[in-house]
Design a protein around this motif. Structure first.
Motif, mmCIF file in Angstrom:
data_model
loop_
_atom_site.group_PDB
_atom_site.id
_atom_site.type_symbol
_atom_site.label_atom_id
_atom_site.label_comp_id
_atom_site.label_asym_id
_atom_site.label_seq_id
_atom_site.Cartn_x
_atom_site.Cartn_y
_atom_site.Cartn_z
ATOM 1 N N UNK A 185 0.826 -1.197 0.000
ATOM 2 C CA UNK A 185 0.000 0.000 0.000
ATOM 3 C C UNK A 185 0.867 1.256 0.000
ATOM 4 N N UNK A 186 0.339 2.301 -0.635
ATOM 5 C CA UNK A 186 0.936 3.638 -0.543
ATOM 6 C C UNK A 186 -0.206 4.612 -0.307
ATOM 7 N N UNK A 187 -0.161 5.327 0.794
ATOM 8 C CA UNK A 187 -1.206 6.298 1.153
ATOM 9 C C UNK A 187 -2.595 5.672 1.127
ATOM 10 N N UNK A 188 -2.722 4.433 1.569
ATOM 11 C CA UNK A 188 -4.007 3.761 1.635
ATOM 12 C C UNK A 188 -4.497 3.188 0.321
ATOM 13 N N UNK A 189 -3.686 3.248 -0.724
ATOM 14 C CA UNK A 189 -4.066 2.739 -2.036
ATOM 15 C C UNK A 189 -3.221 1.502 -2.345
ATOM 16 N N UNK A 190 -3.881 0.454 -2.825
ATOM 17 C CA UNK A 190 -3.179 -0.774 -3.188
ATOM 18 C C UNK A 190 -2.327 -0.528 -4.430
ATOM 19 N N UNK A 191 -1.018 -0.728 -4.325
ATOM 20 C CA UNK A 191 -0.112 -0.527 -5.454
ATOM 21 C C UNK A 191 0.603 -1.817 -5.857
ATOM 22 N N UNK A 192 0.390 -2.881 -5.125
ATOM 23 C CA UNK A 192 1.010 -4.160 -5.433
ATOM 24 C C UNK A 192 0.577 -5.192 -4.420
ATOM 25 N N UNK A 193 1.025 -6.405 -4.640
ATOM 26 C CA UNK A 193 0.697 -7.463 -3.687
ATOM 27 C C UNK A 193 1.712 -8.579 -3.790
ATOM 28 N N UNK A 194 1.702 -9.400 -2.758
ATOM 29 C CA UNK A 194 2.506 -10.620 -2.732
ATOM 30 C C UNK A 194 1.506 -11.758 -2.751
ATOM 31 N N UNK A 195 1.479 -12.555 -3.829
ATOM 32 C CA UNK A 195 0.526 -13.665 -3.867
ATOM 33 C C UNK A 195 0.794 -14.663 -2.739
ATOM 34 N N UNK A 196 -0.230 -15.429 -2.412
ATOM 35 C CA UNK A 196 -0.080 -16.420 -1.348
ATOM 36 C C UNK A 196 1.074 -17.356 -1.672
ATOM 37 N N UNK A 197 1.925 -17.559 -0.688
ATOM 38 C CA UNK A 197 3.087 -18.425 -0.843
ATOM 39 C C UNK A 197 2.636 -19.865 -0.645
ATOM 40 N N UNK A 198 2.902 -20.684 -1.636
ATOM 41 C CA UNK A 198 2.472 -22.083 -1.589
ATOM 42 C C UNK A 198 3.070 -22.793 -0.378
#
Length: 124
Positions: free
Chosen positions: A57-70
């Motif tokens: 997140x940046x300033x409350x806005x989603x800018x990326x993610x880490x997918x669930x790690x298997x």
């Protein structure tokens, strides 16, 4: 992630120089927040699911993610710490580095002197 486990993970990450903080996202929902150098924050495991994933997140806005790690639903604490530490956040869909970066100088534990009183003496 339960509160005590999240606190232990934060403490161990901070001991390795990772700017980690406790994330309280709701009633009995705890996770780990990692402050990134460019003003973003990675918020790990606050949704109550068994697997380990994060939102960037940046300033409350989603800018990326880490997918669930298997297989992360069976991770112990050292594996969780390694997964958080090895993540490369430089792309919108974060990836894991092949090697753990060298530790930085340790950061002080959060909470200071009053940590146990405010936490109701729950730490073990």
């Amino acid at each position: 992630m339960d509160e005590n486990r999240a606190q232990r993970v934060v403490d161990k990450l901070r001991a390795r120089g990772v700017p980690a903080h406790m994330e309280r996202s709701g009633v009995n929902q705890f996770g780990v927040r990692v402050s990134l150098p460019d003003g973003r924050e990675a918020i790990w495991d606050t949704d109550g699911t068994a697997g380990l994933e994060a939102q960037v997140m940046r300033d409350g806005v989603l800018v990326g993610y880490v997918p669930e790690i298997a297989g992360s639903e069976n991770f112990d604490e050292p594996q969780v710490i390694d997964a958080i530490e090895r993540t490369d956040y430089n792309r919108p869909v974060a990836t894991r580095r092949s090697a753990t970066p060298p530790p930085a100088p340790p950061l002080p534990p959060e909470g200071g002197f009053f940590r146990r009183m405010f936490g109701g003496f729950r730490e073990r």
